[in-house]
Design a protein around this motif. Structure first.
Motif, PDB file in Angstrom:
ATOM      1  N   ARG A   1      58.350  38.592  15.416  1.00 61.12           N
ATOM      2  CA  ARG A   1      59.100  39.349  16.427  1.00 61.12           C
ATOM      3  C   ARG A   1      58.175  39.925  17.510  1.00 61.12           C
ATOM      4  N   GLY A   2      56.944  40.216  17.161  1.00 62.30           N
ATOM      5  CA  GLY A   2      56.028  40.799  18.146  1.00 62.30           C
ATOM      6  C   GLY A   2      55.351  39.770  19.026  1.00 62.30           C
ATOM      7  N   GLN A   3      55.649  38.498  18.793  1.00 62.90           N
ATOM      8  CA  GLN A   3      54.994  37.456  19.570  1.00 62.90           C
ATOM      9  C   GLN A   3      55.347  37.555  21.042  1.00 62.90           C
ATOM     10  N   ARG A   4      56.654  37.733  21.390  1.00 59.48           N
ATOM     11  CA  ARG A   4      57.064  37.754  22.779  1.00 59.48           C
ATOM     12  C   ARG A   4      56.532  38.980  23.505  1.00 59.48           C
ATOM     13  N   PRO A   5      56.619  40.213  22.908  1.00 66.65           N
ATOM     14  CA  PRO A   5      56.028  41.364  23.613  1.00 66.65           C
ATOM     15  C   PRO A   5      54.517  41.190  23.830  1.00 66.65           C
ATOM     16  N   LEU A   6      53.844  40.644  22.857  1.00 65.95           N
ATOM     17  CA  LEU A   6      52.401  40.454  23.008  1.00 65.95           C
ATOM     18  C   LEU A   6      52.089  39.442  24.107  1.00 65.95           C
ATOM     19  N   GLU A   7      52.918  38.381  24.214  1.00 62.25           N
ATOM     20  CA  GLU A   7      52.721  37.424  25.298  1.00 62.25           C
ATOM     21  C   GLU A   7      52.954  38.065  26.655  1.00 62.25           C
ATOM     22  N   ALA A   8      53.907  39.038  26.755  1.00 64.20           N
ATOM     23  CA  ALA A   8      54.202  39.695  28.025  1.00 64.20           C
ATOM     24  C   ALA A   8      53.050  40.581  28.483  1.00 64.20           C
ATOM     25  N   ILE A   9      52.400  41.257  27.562  1.00 67.54           N
ATOM     26  CA  ILE A   9      51.320  42.178  27.942  1.00 67.54           C
ATOM     27  C   ILE A   9      49.945  41.525  27.850  1.00 67.54           C
ATOM     28  N   ARG A  10      49.918  40.213  27.478  1.00 67.71           N
ATOM     29  CA  ARG A  10      48.640  39.531  27.318  1.00 67.71           C
ATOM     30  C   ARG A  10      47.841  39.517  28.615  1.00 67.71           C
ATOM     31  N   ASP A  11      48.556  39.319  29.782  1.00 71.88           N
ATOM     32  CA  ASP A  11      47.856  39.231  31.059  1.00 71.88           C
ATOM     33  C   ASP A  11      47.333  40.567  31.549  1.00 71.88           C
ATOM     34  N   TYR A  12      47.781  41.667  30.910  1.00 73.47           N
ATOM     35  CA  TYR A  12      47.320  42.987  31.330  1.00 73.47           C
ATOM     36  C   TYR A  12      46.166  43.482  30.474  1.00 73.47           C
ATOM     37  N   GLY A  13      45.570  42.585  29.699  1.00 68.88           N
ATOM     38  CA  GLY A  13      44.490  43.009  28.812  1.00 68.88           C
ATOM     39  C   GLY A  13      43.299  43.565  29.593  1.00 68.88           C
ATOM     40  N   ASN A  14      42.942  42.905  30.703  1.00 68.66           N
ATOM     41  CA  ASN A  14      41.808  43.401  31.500  1.00 68.66           C
ATOM     42  C   ASN A  14      42.107  44.762  32.107  1.00 68.66           C
ATOM     43  N   ASN A  15      43.366  44.938  32.603  1.00 70.21           N
ATOM     44  CA  ASN A  15      43.722  46.230  33.205  1.00 70.21           C
ATOM     45  C   ASN A  15      43.723  47.335  32.159  1.00 70.21           C
ATOM     46  N   ALA A  16      44.139  46.992  30.945  1.00 71.73           N
ATOM     47  CA  ALA A  16      44.139  48.017  29.886  1.00 71.73           C
ATOM     48  C   ALA A  16      42.722  48.463  29.581  1.00 71.73           C
ATOM     49  N   GLY A  17      41.800  47.525  29.516  1.00 78.84           N
ATOM     50  CA  GLY A  17      40.410  47.898  29.294  1.00 78.84           C
ATOM     51  C   GLY A  17      39.864  48.730  30.435  1.00 78.84           C
ATOM     52  N   LEU A  18      40.272  48.390  31.697  1.00 79.83           N
ATOM     53  CA  LEU A  18      39.836  49.178  32.843  1.00 79.83           C
ATOM     54  C   LEU A  18      40.385  50.599  32.789  1.00 79.83           C
ATOM     55  N   PHE A  19      41.623  50.735  32.290  1.00 83.00           N
ATOM     56  CA  PHE A  19      42.223  52.066  32.166  1.00 83.00           C
ATOM     57  C   PHE A  19      41.417  52.946  31.225  1.00 83.00           C
ATOM     58  N   PHE A  20      41.051  52.427  30.082  1.00 82.08           N
ATOM     59  CA  PHE A  20      40.277  53.222  29.127  1.00 82.08           C
ATOM     60  C   PHE A  20      38.871  53.524  29.645  1.00 82.08           C
ATOM     61  N   ASP A  21      38.280  52.566  30.409  1.00 81.53           N
ATOM     62  CA  ASP A  21      36.967  52.841  31.000  1.00 81.53           C
ATOM     63  C   ASP A  21      37.044  53.993  31.981  1.00 81.53           C
ATOM     64  N   TRP A  22      38.082  53.977  32.823  1.00 84.01           N
ATOM     65  CA  TRP A  22      38.217  55.064  33.801  1.00 84.01           C
ATOM     66  C   TRP A  22      38.528  56.390  33.111  1.00 84.01           C
ATOM     67  N   PHE A  23      39.328  56.346  32.058  1.00 85.07           N
ATOM     68  CA  PHE A  23      39.690  57.574  31.348  1.00 85.07           C
ATOM     69  C   PHE A  23      38.450  58.193  30.687  1.00 85.07           C
ATOM     70  N   ALA A  24      37.582  57.290  30.122  1.00 84.37           N
ATOM     71  CA  ALA A  24      36.342  57.802  29.532  1.00 84.37           C
ATOM     72  C   ALA A  24      35.428  58.364  30.610  1.00 84.37           C
ATOM     73  N   ASP A  25      35.441  57.759  31.804  1.00 85.29           N
ATOM     74  CA  ASP A  25      34.606  58.270  32.885  1.00 85.29           C
ATOM     75  C   ASP A  25      35.119  59.618  33.389  1.00 85.29           C
ATOM     76  N   ALA A  26      36.460  59.780  33.393  1.00 84.40           N
ATOM     77  CA  ALA A  26      37.042  61.065  33.841  1.00 84.40           C
ATOM     78  C   ALA A  26      36.680  62.198  32.890  1.00 84.40           C
ATOM     79  N   LEU A  27      36.530  61.945  31.608  1.00 88.63           N
ATOM     80  CA  LEU A  27      36.183  62.962  30.615  1.00 88.63           C
ATOM     81  C   LEU A  27      34.687  63.033  30.356  1.00 88.63           C
ATOM     82  N   SER A  28      33.887  62.419  31.249  1.00 92.09           N
ATOM     83  CA  SER A  28      32.453  62.374  30.999  1.00 92.09           C
ATOM     84  C   SER A  28      31.762  63.697  31.329  1.00 92.09           C
TER      85      SER A  28
END
Length: 417
Positions: free
Chosen positions: A341-368
Motif C-alpha cells: 500500500r505504501g508503494q504509490r505514496p513513496l513513488e509520489a515523494i521519490r522525486d522530492y528526496g533531494n529537496n527533503a535532504g536540503l530542508f534538513f540541511d538548512w534546518f540544521a544550519d538555522a539551529l547552528s
C-alpha cells in the motif's frame, strides 16, 4: 746370258729401304725424346729428398702448378735420394729454392712441385737444393705404420668387409656416383657455412670435445646400457620378429588414426589456451595475495580458537531470538500489505528526496548558533522589502529570480536572495 732387273722391283727396293730408315730414325727419336728434345738447351737442377717414394723418371716438374719440365734422373743413396730436374734453358732457380713431392693421382703417380726462390738469394748455379728445403711424399704404408698391428689388421678386415658388402651392388653404387656432384655441391655449401664467423665452429668443437669427455667418463654406464639393449633386441627377435612385424604392419593405420585424433584435439587445446590466458591475471593476483592470506590464516589461529567460546555464549541469545522470530511471524503478512500500500505514496515523494535532504540541511544550519551555556537557538527576523509584498501575490515575483515553489529534482536558487 745377261739378266736385267725389273724397274718395278728396283722401285720397291728403294721404297722399302727408305721406309726402314724412317722407322729407325723415328725409333731413335722416340727413345731420346724421353730425355728431352734433341739439340735443345736445358737447365738441370739436383734436389735432395729423404725418400723419392713413387717418383719415376719422366714425371712432371711443376712451378706454380704449371708443367715446366721433367725428372731426368733419380739416384738413390743410403740416406737420401738425389733427383735431377730438367727445366727449360731460360729457367732461373735460386739458392733459397724449395721442392716437394706431391701425389698426382690415387694410382701412385707423383710429380715434383718446385718453388724457384727469390732473386735476392742469388743464382743456384751448380749447387744442390739441400734436404732441409725439401719434403718427400707421404706414402700410405708410411701413414699406416703409426698404427699398431692389431689396428692395421682390423683396418684390413674392414676394407675386405667393405668390398664384400659392395659386391653385387654395383648398380646402386653407380646411382650414388651419379648423384655425387650434387652431394659434393651441398657439402661445399655446408663447408662454407661451417667456416663462416656466424657458425663459430671453434666453440662447437670445444663443446663436442667436452661432450666426448663426459661420454668417456660414463663409459661403464654406457656399456651396461648396451648390454641391457641386447636383452631388448632379443625380446624383439622372439618368433623371428613376428610380433614386431605385426606391430609395424598396423603402425600406418594407427598413426593415421592418431593424427586424426590429434587434429580433433586442436580446437579444444586452442580453447584451453584462451582460458589459460584469461585466468593468468587472476592466478597472478592470487599468487601475489597468497603471502597475505597465509599471514592472515597464521595470525587468525588465536581468533578462530575463541569462536567456539563465543558460539557457546551466544547460544542462549540465539534461542531467545528463535522465540522472538516465532512471535513476529503473524506480523509478516501485515508488513507485506503495508509495503504494497505504501508503494504509490513513496513513488509520489521519490522525486522530492533531494529537496527533503536540503530542508534538513538548512534546518540544521538555522539551529547552528549557540549560547554560552551550550544551548542552541533559532532567530527569526522580519525582512522588509518589495519581496515581502510581491511574494504574497499569486503571480511570479517580477523583481526576484527565486522560485518559492520548486518542482521535483529542482535545486533551490540561492542567488535570488
Amino acid at each position: 746370258m745377261s739378266t736385267s732387273r725389273s724397274p718395278w722391283l728396283e722401285r720397291n727396293t728403294l721404297a722399302g729401304g727408305a721406309l726402314l730408315v724412317v722407322f729407325v730414325v723415328a725409333l731413335l727419336v722416340a727413345f731420346t725424346v724421353q730425355k728431352g728434345v734433341p739439340f735443345k738447351d736445358y737447365t738441370y737442377v739436383d734436389v735432395e729428398f729423404s725418400d723419392a717414394g713413387s717418383l719415376r723418371e719422366g714425371d712432371d716438374v711443376r712451378i706454380h702448378s704449371v708443367r715446366q719440365g721433367q725428372v731426368s734422373k733419380i739416384t738413390v743413396g743410403d740416406e737420401r735420394a738425389v733427383v735431377q730436374l730438367q727445366l727449360p734453358g731460360d729457367a732461373s732457380v735460386y739458392r733459397d729454392a724449395s721442392a716437394s713431392i706431391r701425389a698426382r693421382s690415387a694410382l701412385g703417380q707423383a710429380y715434383v712441385d718446385l718453388e724457384p726462390g727469390s732473386t735476392g738469394a742469388g743464382d743456384l748455379g751448380a749447387e744442390t737444393v739441400v734436404l732441409s728445403r725439401t719434403r718427400s711424399q707421404e706414402q700410405l704404408d708410411t701413414l699406416l705404420d703409426v698404427f699398431d698391428e692389431r689396428t692395421r689388421e682390423r683396418a684390413s678386415q674392414a676394407a675386405r668387409s667393405t668390398g664384400v658388402g659392395l659386391s653385387g651392388h654395383g648398380q646402386r653404387l653407380s646411382r650414388f656416383l651419379d648423384t655425387a656432384p650434387e652431394t659434393l655441391t651441398d657439402l661445399g655449401i655446408i663447408s662454407e657455412r661451417l667456416s663462416s664467423d656466424e657458425a663459430d665452429l671453434p666453440t662447437t668443437l670445444d663443446t663436442a670435445a667436452t661432450l666426448s669427455r663426459h661420454i668417456a667418463a660414463q663409459s661403464p654406464a654406457l656399456a651396461g646400457l648396451v648390454e641391457s639393449s641386447d636383452y631388448v633386441l632379443d625380446a624383439f627377435a622372439v618368433d623371428q620378429g613376428a610380433p614386431l612385424r605385426e606391430v609395424l604392419l598396423q603402425a600406418p593405420g594407427t598413426l593415421t588414426d592418431a593424427r586424426a585424433a590429434l587434429g580433433e584435439l586442436q580446437q579444444p587445446l586452442q580453447d584451453a589456451t584462451g582460458a589459460v590466458r584469461v585466468l593468468r591475471p587472476g592466478v597472478a593476483d592470487l599468487a601475489r595475495q597468497t603471502p597475505d592470506l597465509r599471514k592472515t590464516l597464521t595470525r587468525g589461529t588465536t581468533t578462530l580458537r575463541q569462536v567456539p567460546d563465543v558460539a557457546r555464549l551466544a547460544e542462549p541469545a540465539v534461542r531467545s531470538l528463535t522465540g522472538t522470530a516465532s512471535d513476529l511471524r503473524p506480523l509478516a503478512p501485515q508488513l507485506s500489505t503495508a509495503f504494497v500500500r505504501g508503494q504509490r505514496p513513496l513513488e509520489a515523494i521519490r522525486d522530492y528526496g533531494n529537496n527533503a535532504g536540503l530542508f534538513f540541511d538548512w534546518f540544521a544550519d538555522a539551529l547552528s548558533q549557540q549560547l554560552p551555556n551550550g544551548n542552541h537557538y533559532l532567530r527569526l527576523d522580519l525582512v522588509t522589502g518589495p519581496a515581502a509584498v510581491t511574494g504574497t501575490l499569486p503571480i511570479p515575483a517580477p523583481l526576484t529570480d527565486r522560485n518559492p515553489y520548486p518542482g521535483p529534482l529542482e535545486v533551490y536558487n540561492e542567488g535570488g536572495n
